[in-house]
Design a protein around this motif. Structure first.
Motif, PDB file in Angstrom:
ATOM      1  N   SER A  70      -0.825  36.616 -41.506  1.00 27.36           N
ATOM      2  CA  SER A  70      -0.376  37.388 -42.664  1.00 27.36           C
ATOM      3  C   SER A  70      -1.131  38.710 -42.773  1.00 27.36           C
ATOM      4  CB  SER A  70      -0.544  36.581 -43.946  1.00 27.36           C
ATOM      5  OG  SER A  70      -1.908  36.346 -44.195  1.00 27.36           O
ATOM      6  N   ARG A  71      -2.306  38.805 -42.156  1.00 20.40           N
ATOM      7  CA  ARG A  71      -3.084  40.041 -42.179  1.00 20.40           C
ATOM      8  C   ARG A  71      -2.788  40.899 -40.955  1.00 20.40           C
ATOM      9  NH1 ARG A  71      -6.686  40.829 -45.679  1.00 20.40           N
ATOM     10  NH2 ARG A  71      -7.911  42.189 -44.367  1.00 20.40           N
ATOM     11  N   ALA A  72      -1.957  40.415 -40.069  1.00 26.05           N
ATOM     12  CA  ALA A  72      -1.704  41.113 -38.810  1.00 26.05           C
ATOM     13  C   ALA A  72      -0.746  42.282 -38.989  1.00 26.05           C
ATOM     14  CB  ALA A  72      -1.112  40.147 -37.788  1.00 26.05           C
ATOM     15  N   ILE A  73      -0.947  43.257 -38.160  1.00 24.16           N
ATOM     16  CA  ILE A  73       0.020  44.340 -38.009  1.00 24.16           C
ATOM     17  C   ILE A  73       0.675  44.092 -36.657  1.00 24.16           C
ATOM     18  CG2 ILE A  73       0.341  46.806 -37.694  1.00 24.16           C
ATOM     19  CD1 ILE A  73      -2.151  47.181 -39.454  1.00 24.16           C
ATOM     20  N   TYR A  74       1.987  44.024 -36.639  1.00 24.11           N
ATOM     21  CA  TYR A  74       2.708  43.773 -35.394  1.00 24.11           C
ATOM     22  C   TYR A  74       3.163  45.091 -34.799  1.00 24.11           C
ATOM     23  CZ  TYR A  74       2.549  38.838 -36.331  1.00 24.11           C
ATOM     24  OH  TYR A  74       2.107  37.568 -36.543  1.00 24.11           O
ATOM     25  N   LEU A  75       2.873  45.255 -33.516  1.00 27.50           N
ATOM     26  CA  LEU A  75       3.192  46.472 -32.791  1.00 27.50           C
ATOM     27  C   LEU A  75       4.073  46.106 -31.607  1.00 27.50           C
ATOM     28  CD1 LEU A  75       2.536  49.528 -32.447  1.00 27.50           C
ATOM     29  CD2 LEU A  75       0.630  48.816 -31.009  1.00 27.50           C
ATOM     30  N   GLY A  76       5.242  46.691 -31.539  1.00 27.52           N
ATOM     31  CA  GLY A  76       6.152  46.438 -30.428  1.00 27.52           C
ATOM     32  C   GLY A  76       6.050  47.550 -29.398  1.00 27.52           C
ATOM     33  N   ARG A  77       6.095  47.179 -28.128  1.00 28.76           N
ATOM     34  CA  ARG A  77       6.054  48.170 -27.048  1.00 28.76           C
ATOM     35  C   ARG A  77       7.217  47.906 -26.102  1.00 28.76           C
ATOM     36  NH1 ARG A  77       1.463  48.220 -22.527  1.00 28.76           N
ATOM     37  NH2 ARG A  77       2.824  46.615 -21.687  1.00 28.76           N
TER      38      ARG A  77
END
Length: 121
Positions: A70-77
């Motif tokens: 829940s504290r994560a930032i998701y980054l797509g590449r």
């Protein structure tokens, strides 16, 4: 050795239209691969979440974060790779060459996390 020339399309456009052949005899082959990462907003550490055809999915590429998602930032590449080959080359030992382009996107942080970090996220 020849001179550099501008490609007629962007790398993502070439991947979307591959396989194709240009009027000057260049053969194009393309590949698109997506990967998701989780980033700890406090430390900047990242952990690979998922992706296709990667031997590094065992966690060796990034550190294991081990904190609540829940504290994560998701980054797509997204990785776009185009391989080109000059089918009209006079040199029979001519080798293909490639070019790679990365495109990144992020999912917005949850409001409570964004509020905690202000303008940083």
């Amino acid at each position: 050795m020849g001179s550099l020339k501008k490609l007629p399309y962007t790398i993502p456009q070439l991947v979307a239209n591959a396989p194709c052949r240009s009027s000057d005899g260049i053969l194009y082959s393309g590949k698109k691969s997506d990967t998701w990462y989780m980033v700890d907003p406090k430390t900047g550490r990242r952990e690979k979440v998922m992706g296709f055809g990667d031997a590094s999915m065992d966690g060796k590429e990034g550190e294991q974060i081990g904190w609540a998602t829940s504290r994560a930032i998701y980054l797509g590449r997204t990785q776009y790779t185009v391989m080109m080959y000059d089918s009209l080359a006079k040199n029979k030992d001519a080798k293909p060459w490639n070019i790679t382009f990365y495109d990144y996107n992020a999912v917005s942080a949850p409001p409570e996390l964004a509020k905690e970090y202000g303008e940083c996220i």
